[in-house]
Design an enzyme around this catalytic site. Structure first.
Site, PDB file in Angstrom:
ATOM      1  N   ASP A 125      22.962 -76.781 -55.178  1.00  0.00           N
ATOM      2  CA  ASP A 125      23.766 -77.698 -55.671  1.00  0.00           C
ATOM      3  C   ASP A 125      25.495 -77.260 -54.844  1.00  0.00           C
ATOM      4  OD1 ASP A 125      24.059 -77.063 -57.310  1.00  0.00           O
ATOM      5  OD2 ASP A 125      25.314 -78.526 -57.957  1.00  0.00           O
ATOM      6  N   ASP A 167      21.583 -74.919 -62.444  1.00  0.00           N
ATOM      7  CA  ASP A 167      22.355 -76.280 -62.676  1.00  0.00           C
ATOM      8  C   ASP A 167      22.207 -77.400 -61.530  1.00  0.00           C
ATOM      9  OD1 ASP A 167      24.033 -76.097 -65.373  1.00  0.00           O
ATOM     10  OD2 ASP A 167      24.030 -73.823 -64.162  1.00  0.00           O
ATOM     11  N   ASP A 221      18.923 -72.983 -57.986  1.00  0.00           N
ATOM     12  CA  ASP A 221      20.225 -72.766 -58.656  1.00  0.00           C
ATOM     13  C   ASP A 221      19.514 -73.635 -59.784  1.00  0.00           C
ATOM     14  OD1 ASP A 221      22.239 -72.526 -59.055  1.00  0.00           O
ATOM     15  OD2 ASP A 221      23.128 -74.487 -58.681  1.00  0.00           O
TER      16      ASP A 221
END
Length: 372
Positions: free
Chosen positions: A308, A123, A121
């Protein structure tokens, strides 16, 4: 997947650096066509039902917890004698989702004799979460380790951001990029080249642009609200909005979506996201990339996904339930996940990739010595 399985072979994966698309992704990816017609099976058969306003407000709050800062000393040492409630809770949570750093040796034992594919991922994983999403820059150090690991194994970034935006942030040509939660996929290519694309939501482009313009106009009076056009989805950030106005944000978004039954609303970390009603998510993107790379349904392949956000759970779930790999959740606070392991923050992601790269490089040296 039995994550405790051990293998006797001391090797890790195919030692050939990926200097060109040797795994066939260029041939497997479908060329972009604005008039492409996709299988009806790709669309959700049951019309999405918009939840009530109060349900969305609860969801916005639950996905935006106030994380109490934990000290690295207390966490790395698993100091359960601490009276800090947050620290004790996190340490107890680590029993279920052990650190990928302290479990690294075990991970490598499981990876013995397997070819590895790495999915990341952006961000909150490669870059820190910041108040202004336009300033979510990754560090030069992080860029260097990602560039290095991509020399040896297929590496992809799967983000909710537009593919162009995340490509601009990362700036590496060696990677596979999947923007808009996997609805806009591009293979590696030289700068200025579009490469081969897979865009299952291409017919929604005009509709997404309409919604984006409407949301910009509607939310312009809400202080701190930011609307981002991510090409095949629209993100409404409320991180900088006073919590008293969150309900107003949710109301405005729902009011607009009443006229678009083929769009649905999801949420992430202090962001509401408008997406097409398609059976497509980050898990589907991982599955598609593995198949395009010729790495699906192979016992000697280990996909690893690090993320996240709640949108990464689709990828974690796919790998846990049959994708043959495992997820690593990046979080400094306890939460339920389909991931197997955890890392606290992007700095630990950086450390993990460094250790992984060094281990892999040592493997290449050993292979070279055996050949020589």
């Amino acid at each position: 997947m039995d994550i405790k399985s051990n293998h006797n072979a001391p090797t890790l994966t195919d030692p050939t650096p990926i200097n060109k698309p040797r795994l066939g992704l260029y041939d497997a990816l479908l060329p972009y066509s604005s008039g492409a017609v996709f299988s009806p099976g790709l669309f959700l058969k049951v019309q999405w039902k918009k939840p009530g306003l109060h349900n969305w407000l609860d969801a916005m709050k639950s996905s935006s917890p106030t994380h109490q800062k934990l000290t690295k000393a207390s966490v790395s040492g698993i100091d359960t004698s601490s009276n800090d409630v947050a620290t004790v809770a996190y340490c107890n949570w680590l029993v279920k989702y052990p650190s990928a750093l302290t479990s690294f040796e075990h991970i490598m034992k499981y990876a013995n004799s397997k070819r590895i594919a790495l999915f990341l991922d952006y961000d909150g994983t490669l870059s820190p979460i910041v108040d202004n999403p336009d300033l979510a820059f990754m560090s030069d150090a992080m860029r260097a380790v990602v560039k290095n690991v991509a020399k040896y194994i297929p590496t992809a970034i799967i983000s909710g951001r537009s593919r162009d935006k995340v490509h601009e942030f990362v700036g590496l040509q060696e990677l596979y990029y999947a923007g808009s939660h996997g609805m806009d996929i591009m293979s590696p290519g030289k700068e200025g080249e579009d490469g081969n694309l897979f865009q299952p939501a291409s017919e929604f482009l005009a509709m997404i642009n309409e919604v984006y313009k409407s949301l910009v106009e509607t939310t312009k009076e809400i202080k701190g609200a930011k609307v981002e056009n991510n090409k095949f989805c629209v993100s409404v950030h409320y991180r900088n909005v006073d919590e008293k106005s969150w309900q107003t944000v949710a109301q405005y978004v729902q009011n607009i979506l009443k006229d678009y039954p083929r769009l649905r609303l999801t949420h992430g970390r202090k962001v509401l996201e408008v997406r097409p009603v398609l059976k497509w998510d980050k898990g589907k993107a991982v599955e598609f990339l593995l198949e395009s790379l010729g790495l699906n349904n192979c016992d000697d392949v280990l996909p690893i996904y690090i993320g996240d956000d709640r949108t990464d759970e689709d990828a974690f779930k796919f790998l846990r339930e049959g994708g043959g790999g495992f997820g690593i959740l990046v979080s400094c606070a306890p939460k339920e996940s389909s991931a197997f392991y955890s890392l606290r923050d992007p700095s630990e992601v950086h450390t993990f990739i460094i250790i992984f790269s060094k281990t892999f490089f040592q493997h290449l040296i050993n292979v070279f010595r055996m050949i020589k």
